[in-house]
Each structure stands twice: as C-alpha cells, then as structure tokens.
Design a protein around this motif. Structure first.
Motif, PDB file in Angstrom:
ATOM      1  N   ASN A 538       0.811  -1.226   0.000  1.00 41.76           N
ATOM      2  CA  ASN A 538       0.000   0.000   0.000  1.00 41.76           C
ATOM      3  C   ASN A 538       0.843   1.274   0.000  1.00 41.76           C
ATOM      4  N   TYR A 539       1.785   1.315  -0.887  1.00 40.39           N
ATOM      5  CA  TYR A 539       2.692   2.464  -1.003  1.00 40.39           C
ATOM      6  C   TYR A 539       1.934   3.788  -1.101  1.00 40.39           C
ATOM      7  N   LYS A 540       0.872   3.829  -1.912  1.00 39.06           N
ATOM      8  CA  LYS A 540       0.156   5.080  -2.153  1.00 39.06           C
ATOM      9  C   LYS A 540      -0.631   5.581  -0.934  1.00 39.06           C
ATOM     10  N   SER A 541      -0.821   4.734   0.052  1.00 38.60           N
ATOM     11  CA  SER A 541      -1.596   5.139   1.233  1.00 38.60           C
ATOM     12  C   SER A 541      -0.793   5.999   2.207  1.00 38.60           C
ATOM     13  N   TYR A 542       0.521   6.113   1.990  1.00 40.04           N
ATOM     14  CA  TYR A 542       1.367   6.877   2.903  1.00 40.04           C
ATOM     15  C   TYR A 542       1.698   8.251   2.302  1.00 40.04           C
ATOM     16  N   PRO A 543       1.710   9.292   3.118  1.00 34.79           N
ATOM     17  CA  PRO A 543       2.173  10.607   2.642  1.00 34.79           C
ATOM     18  C   PRO A 543       3.635  10.526   2.213  1.00 34.79           C
ATOM     19  N   LYS A 544       4.015  11.336   1.231  1.00 32.63           N
ATOM     20  CA  LYS A 544       5.367  11.265   0.698  1.00 32.63           C
ATOM     21  C   LYS A 544       6.428  11.561   1.749  1.00 32.63           C
ATOM     22  N   ASP A 545       6.103  12.435   2.720  1.00 34.49           N
ATOM     23  CA  ASP A 545       7.109  12.785   3.716  1.00 34.49           C
ATOM     24  C   ASP A 545       7.362  11.668   4.729  1.00 34.49           C
ATOM     25  N   GLN A 546       6.519  10.591   4.694  1.00 38.37           N
ATOM     26  CA  GLN A 546       6.737   9.456   5.594  1.00 38.37           C
ATOM     27  C   GLN A 546       7.584   8.358   4.953  1.00 38.37           C
ATOM     28  N   ILE A 547       7.853   8.508   3.656  1.00 39.45           N
ATOM     29  CA  ILE A 547       8.615   7.461   2.953  1.00 39.45           C
ATOM     30  C   ILE A 547      10.050   7.936   2.753  1.00 39.45           C
ATOM     31  N   VAL A 548      10.985   7.115   3.213  1.00 40.37           N
ATOM     32  CA  VAL A 548      12.410   7.401   3.066  1.00 40.37           C
ATOM     33  C   VAL A 548      13.063   6.232   2.337  1.00 40.37           C
ATOM     34  N   SER A 549      14.345   6.377   2.016  1.00 37.87           N
ATOM     35  CA  SER A 549      15.000   5.325   1.242  1.00 37.87           C
ATOM     36  C   SER A 549      16.483   5.249   1.565  1.00 37.87           C
ATOM     37  N   PHE A 550      17.091   4.143   1.131  1.00 40.32           N
ATOM     38  CA  PHE A 550      18.547   4.008   1.195  1.00 40.32           C
ATOM     39  C   PHE A 550      19.016   3.241  -0.032  1.00 40.32           C
ATOM     40  N   GLU A 551      20.301   3.367  -0.365  1.00 35.90           N
ATOM     41  CA  GLU A 551      20.876   2.727  -1.538  1.00 35.90           C
ATOM     42  C   GLU A 551      21.779   1.564  -1.142  1.00 35.90           C
ATOM     43  N   MET A 552      21.836   0.568  -2.051  1.00 34.62           N
ATOM     44  CA  MET A 552      22.788  -0.531  -1.929  1.00 34.62           C
ATOM     45  C   MET A 552      23.386  -0.762  -3.305  1.00 34.62           C
ATOM     46  N   THR A 553      24.657  -1.125  -3.339  1.00 33.16           N
ATOM     47  CA  THR A 553      25.346  -1.378  -4.600  1.00 33.16           C
ATOM     48  C   THR A 553      25.478  -2.871  -4.838  1.00 33.16           C
ATOM     49  N   PHE A 554      25.108  -3.295  -6.051  1.00 34.13           N
ATOM     50  CA  PHE A 554      25.224  -4.719  -6.391  1.00 34.13           C
ATOM     51  C   PHE A 554      26.686  -5.096  -6.615  1.00 34.13           C
ATOM     52  N   ASP A 555      27.041  -6.257  -6.147  1.00 39.10           N
ATOM     53  CA  ASP A 555      28.343  -6.835  -6.477  1.00 39.10           C
ATOM     54  C   ASP A 555      28.200  -7.736  -7.705  1.00 39.10           C
ATOM     55  N   THR A 556      27.172  -8.587  -7.702  1.00 33.49           N
ATOM     56  CA  THR A 556      26.829  -9.394  -8.883  1.00 33.49           C
ATOM     57  C   THR A 556      25.367  -9.128  -9.235  1.00 33.49           C
ATOM     58  N   TYR A 557      25.125  -8.900 -10.519  1.00 29.35           N
ATOM     59  CA  TYR A 557      23.775  -8.608 -11.005  1.00 29.35           C
ATOM     60  C   TYR A 557      23.530  -9.476 -12.229  1.00 29.35           C
ATOM     61  N   PRO A 558      22.740 -10.558 -12.104  1.00 26.03           N
ATOM     62  CA  PRO A 558      22.529 -11.491 -13.226  1.00 26.03           C
ATOM     63  C   PRO A 558      22.055 -10.777 -14.485  1.00 26.03           C
ATOM     64  N   ARG A 559      22.697 -11.082 -15.592  1.00 27.65           N
ATOM     65  CA  ARG A 559      22.360 -10.449 -16.859  1.00 27.65           C
ATOM     66  C   ARG A 559      21.150 -11.119 -17.508  1.00 27.65           C
ATOM     67  N   ASN A 560      20.404 -10.332 -18.260  1.00 25.33           N
ATOM     68  CA  ASN A 560      19.368 -10.848 -19.163  1.00 25.33           C
ATOM     69  C   ASN A 560      18.196 -11.526 -18.467  1.00 25.33           C
ATOM     70  N   GLU A 561      18.074 -11.361 -17.179  1.00 27.53           N
ATOM     71  CA  GLU A 561      16.899 -11.899 -16.500  1.00 27.53           C
ATOM     72  C   GLU A 561      16.584 -11.009 -15.310  1.00 27.53           C
ATOM     73  N   GLN A 562      15.311 -10.785 -15.089  1.00 31.00           N
ATOM     74  CA  GLN A 562      14.899  -9.906 -14.010  1.00 31.00           C
ATOM     75  C   GLN A 562      14.468 -10.758 -12.819  1.00 31.00           C
ATOM     76  N   MET A 563      15.280 -10.713 -11.755  1.00 27.96           N
ATOM     77  CA  MET A 563      15.015 -11.539 -10.575  1.00 27.96           C
ATOM     78  C   MET A 563      14.586 -10.708  -9.364  1.00 27.96           C
ATOM     79  N   MET A 564      14.499  -9.388  -9.549  1.00 26.59           N
ATOM     80  CA  MET A 564      14.180  -8.537  -8.411  1.00 26.59           C
ATOM     81  C   MET A 564      12.795  -8.800  -7.841  1.00 26.59           C
TER      82      MET A 564
END
Length: 633
Positions: A538-564
């Motif tokens: 329910n992402y849309k149910s929250y006000p934008k100021d309540q949503i925060v984020s952080f980043e992570m860097t991939f070491d290995t990222y499988p090519r040609n297939e979406q596994m996320m």
C-alpha cells in the motif's frame, strides 16, 4: 500359420510392438533429456475429452490437437460398429493388466470376485469418469493426467501429474490385476467406461435427444446432469444387465451349440472372465473382441465371429482401418486450441486477420489464454485463435481502428541481451542487421548462444520489423560477413545434464551493415542494464514525507533476467514497512529501497535483502525457498 493364429499371435505381436515402441522412446528421452517425444500425440482419451471441451468451451483441452480429437472420434465409431478393439489390441495399460493377470495365475494368488462385489466395484469406474470429465470441462486441462499410470511414467512424473494419485493408480493397476483378472480395465479405467457406454448407443441417443428437447424448450439444465445420467446408464447396463447390450455392433463372438464339446476352454481363456461357454452370442459389455476364446477352441467352426470362419481377421483389419484412417485425417486437420472473439458484431464483420507462425511459447491451453489476454489489450483487435500444434496464431483486427502492421508490432517483444562486459574506456562497433525467422524467446536464446560462441559480440538488442531489426554491439574489428555466416548456421550445440545435443535453427540475414557510430564500454553497460521498479504494501496510502529510502550497490547482477521480483516478494512479506524497490545504473548497478519512516530498521531490511535464501510466497499460497540471485557490496 494356423498355430500362430490359434494362439492369437497377431494380437500379442501388436501389443508387444506398441509397448516396445513406447519403451524405446522413453529410454531415448531418459538418455537425452532435451529430446522431446509427444507421447500424447495419439491419445484417444485426451481426444474424447477435447471433443467435449471444444463443444462446451469452444477450445481444445490442454495440448490436444486435431490429431487426438479425430483418433478419439475414430475410437468411439470403432466401438459403435465393432467393439472395444483399442482396449484389446493397443492400450498399454490393458496389455500390462493381462500380463500381471498371467503372473497372478502362475503364483496361484488370483481369484474371481462374486457378482455382488463386481457390481459394487464397477461404480468406481463411472465415478472416476464423472470426476475426470467435470474437472476437465471446468478447467480445459486434462484431469486424467493427474493419475494416469501411462502418462505418469512416460512424462517421468511431470508437472501435470499429482504424484500420490499416480503412484496409487500404478499400485492399483499392478496389484489389482495380479489378484483379480483385469482389475484396472473392469473397475477403474475411464476410457473403458466411455467405450462401454457407446456400446449402448440407443440409450445414449435417447438421453441426448431428451436433453436437446429440454434445451429447445429453453429450460436451463446444465450439461453436467446429462453426463451424470449417461454415466449412470452406462453403469446400469454394464453392471446390472451386462449381457443385454443394445448395440449396433456388426461383429460378435458366436458359439455353435451343435458342435460344442463343452470343454469350457473358451471361458477359461477369456481375459475378461466372461462365461463364453454358456452363451450362443456374446453380447457381454466387457467383450472387446480380442479373439482369445476363438483361438482356444479345439473344435473347428464352433467358436467364430458372426458364425463365419472367414471373419477371423476382420477385427484386426477394422482396427487398422480406423487407426490408420484416423492418423491420416488427424494429420490433415488442425483445430484451434482457443478461438475467441471479443469485438462487437459490427467490428468482427469488418475485421481481417494477421497470421504468425513459429511462436514456440504458444504450446498449450494456458499459454494460449495468456496470449489472448495479451491481445485483448491491443487497440483495435477483435479476436484471436491459437494452433499449438504448429505454434501458429491468428489475430483479428478492426480495419477501421488499426492496421495489420500495428497488430504484428504488438505481437513482438523487443529484447536487450548482454553477452559480456567490455572495457569502459574503449570504443565498440555497431552493426545493424535484418533477420528472418526471429520472433520469440527461444529465438533470443538461440541467437545468444550463437554470438557467445562467436566471441566478438558484447550485446545485442531487437526491435520490430519484417524482417526483425537486430543491433549488435561488437569488437571494433568485427567482420560482418563472418557474423552473417555465424547467424545463418544450420545447427547449434547445446548442453544439458552434462551432455551435448544439436538444435536446428533457421535464421536468415537479409542484410548486415556496420554503422558509422560507436559506443563506449561504460555507455553499453548503462544501455543494457535492465532496470526494475515496483511498489508494494500500500505504497500510495502513505504521505510522501513518511517514505524514506537508502541505496545498496550490487556486487553481482545477473544479466538478461529480471530476478528482483523475488527479492521484493521475500522482503515485503517479512517486513510490511518496505513499500518499494528500484534498480538503476549509476556508476555501477544500484538498488534503492523505499520504506516507511520509523516503522522499521534499515539495517534489518538490508539483512533481509542480502540473506542467502529468499522465501517466495505465490498467489496460490505455496511457499518455497530459493537461493538469492544477487550479492551486494
């Protein structure tokens, strides 16, 4: 030759040949897992069920085609005019049942049950037939695959098989037939039940006519009730009045009472346990005209077919005509697996269609319905049909709303395939080619294997065209003639289970030209990166100021297939404060995770993301674990 026939040698030869061919191809498949053998191609049971799904739902069941449907109809007509010849000469389960029965007699553990128990046990066959037809007509998938012993073995307990049901069926077939003569055929087999029902064709016709009259009177009565009544009638004439077959069967076993010496050998030799010696004409529902009784009779011209010695070969000839004729007609007929129109009458009337072949992903009812769902979203389309046997589709479109070229473009799915990394600072050549016979995901896989073996290609991407446009990113010294020859090769070598096998391909290159452009290694990495974006919880149910984020860097990222999707499925189920994930190429592959502020600990979320195992929960409630496809810095 006479001795050979008296032992019913021809029937035994046919039975052993059918089993031998099946075992031969099964061994071939076991030795080469990539070899596909369609063991269902000549299945009349699937064809009969498909006939009913086609009449009820307008679609063939599962992977069935015109071949199985024609063979199913041929079997029913053969039963109607002659007898259950398929059961006595061809059916592998019938053959195995006979052999297990002989083993039981040698071990002296076989016995014949009394009439009361015989009547009770025959109920099960018609109950199983009712369940099978109900679920098949409801789902358009062959429910008999779930338990059929033959299919379970030849498919090596494939995904359509319910293991415990199939194992139980195999045990019943083997143990039951050893202890009680022809246990599977008499008390379990749904095809045997259908065949017996069609021996009483007058009853079938009468009930169908009554149902049609009710239908014409516009009284709503489900087809399920007709099937139930037909199956009850079949049981009644098989179990209660087995020797009063109201059929138009042209051939029956007859006994000359004047020359009969009452040796009872015919009754002893009958695999179905029919007391032939007490009958002048064998009208019994279980009689499948196998001829064992005829071959066992020691007195000439006593036990015959239709009182004529010259008719002894007629069952085999009739069977050959129906089988070979059915195969010939089936090879000429291709019915659509699905054929659905969703446009208005006016739109359909002014529609034309485009046809496309070679769609290897369209291979069954499920994938056909998925294709139809995809086409419904395309502007101007009014209908679609699929032909899984030839992997062909037809799509109808309103000529006033769109064009055939636009529909074909909607059929096409462009791809980007990364083969290997280049050096970030180096420049790489771009080659534009036009390739025929390139369309679905299997073609993408084959081209990927070709360019990997070539060694000069870093990446490629496709776009719609006739022929398809393919852009290759390659080493700067790429030779376009060599690339063309490589793509147009006849075979590629693939590996599976540690073994190599040859796969035929049919790509044709109309042109391949090196452009004046170039691309750097780093730009190519960015361009070929497969981004991902999805929200959850329910992402849309929250006000934008309540949503925060952080980043992570991939070491290995499988090519040609979406596994996320597996990562977010696992994490979001365990932590409902996680509301989204996005991947993109910054200076390297990067993941940004969105969560509700103060509702969770970012480190705990990161621990879930980097776990060695992901817990996947499917829509049907099934939960399973999988290895995490990604590693992170």
């Amino acid at each position: 030759m006479k001795k050979f026939f008296t032992r019913n040698g021809i029937r035994s030869l046919i039975q052993m040949s059918i089993l031998g061919i099946t075992i031969y191809w099964l061994i071939k498949v076991l030795m080469n897992p990539e070899l596909f053998v369609d063991f269902e191609k000549y299945c009349p049971m699937g064809g009969i069920q498909s006939l009913f799904t086609f009449l009820e739902n307008g679609a063939l069941a599962c992977t069935m085609s015109g071949m199985q449907l024609i063979l199913g109809v041929a079997l029913l007509v053969c039963v109607l005019l002659f007898s259950k010849l398929f059961c006595s000469f061809i059916c592998p389960l019938g053959t195995v049942s006979e052999w297990f029965g002989k083993l039981g007699r040698k071990l002296k553990i076989q016995f014949t049950i009394n009439d009361t128990w015989d009547k009770v046990l025959r109920i099960f066959k018609y109950a199983l037939l009712s369940i099978t037809f109900y679920y098949t007509l409801s789902s358009n998938e062959l429910f008999c695959k779930a338990y059929d012993p033959f299919f379970a073995i030849v498919s090596r307990f494939g995904h359509d098989v319910i293991p415990w049901l199939a194992i139980a069926a195999i045990a019943i077939l083997a143990i039951g037939s050893i202890i009680i003569p022809m246990f599977w055929c008499r008390y379990v087999c749904p095809l045997g039940a259908i065949s017996t029902l069609f021996k009483h064709i007058y009853v079938v016709i009468a009930l169908v006519v009554i149902y049609l009259v009710i239908y014409l009177l516009k009284i709503e009565v489900s087809w399920i009730y007709l099937l139930i009544i037909l199956f009850i009638a079949g049981y009644f004439f098989e179990a209660i009045l087995p020797e009063r077959s109201k059929s138009i069967q042209m051939m029956k076993i007859t006994r000359n009472t004047d020359s009969c010496i009452d040796c009872n050998l015919c009754s002893k030799k009958c695999p179905q346990g029919i007391d032939v010696a007490s009958l002048e004409v064998v009208n019994h529902s279980d009689c499948n005209l196998c001829g064992d009784c005829v071959g066992s009779c020691p007195v000439s011209d006593t036990l015959l077919i239709n009182n004529k010695n010259s008719f002894r070969w007629m069952p085999i000839l009739a069977l050959a005509v129906f089988v070979l004729g059915g195969i010939y007609l089936g090879s000429k007929l291709e019915l659509p697996t699905v054929d659905i129109k969703w446009g208005t009458e006016e739109e359909v009337a002014q529609s034309e269609y485009v046809e496309y072949s070679g769609l290897k992903n369209v291979k069954c009812y499920g994938s056909s319905m998925s294709f139809v769902g995809q086409m419904k979203t395309v502007k101007g389309t009014t209908g679609a049909a699929t032909y899984t046997n030839s992997h062909t589709v037809k799509v109808w479109y309103d000529t006033t709303a769109t064009t055939g070229a636009e529909v074909k473009k909607a059929l096409f799915s462009p791809v980007r395939v990364h083969v290997k990394d280049g050096v970030d600072s180096l420049k790489y050549a771009i080659v534009d080619a036009k390739v025929y016979n390139f369309f679905d995901q299997m073609d993408v896989f084959y081209l990927d294997q070709i360019v990997r073996s070539d060694g000069n290609i870093l990446s490629f991407e496709s776009s719609f065209g006739e022929p398809v446009n393919i852009r290759f990113y390659a080493d700067y010294n790429i030779n376009t003639d060599s690339l063309r020859k490589s793509i147009e090769r006849k075979y590629i070598t693939l590996k599976s289970g540690g073994k190599e096998y040859q796969q035929s391909i049919n790509f044709k290159v109309s042109e391949a030209n090196r452009t004046k452009e170039y691309v750097t290694g780093i730009d190519l990495k960015r361009g070929m990166f497969m981004p991902y974006k999805r929200t959850c919880n329910n992402y849309k149910s929250y006000p934008k100021d309540q949503i925060v984020s952080f980043e992570m860097t991939f070491d290995t990222y499988p090519r040609n297939e979406q596994m996320m999707q597996y990562v977010i499925n696992s994490v979001a189920k365990k932590d409902t404060a996680v509301v989204g994930m996005v991947t993109y190429y910054k200076s390297e592959p990067t993941l940004r995770v969105y969560f509700v502020k103060d509702k969770t600990d970012p480190q705990e979320v990161a621990n879930l993301i980097t776990a060695e195992k992901l817990t996947i929960t499917y829509d049907n409630g099934v939960v399973e674990e999988m290895d995490n496809p990604y590693t992170y810095r």
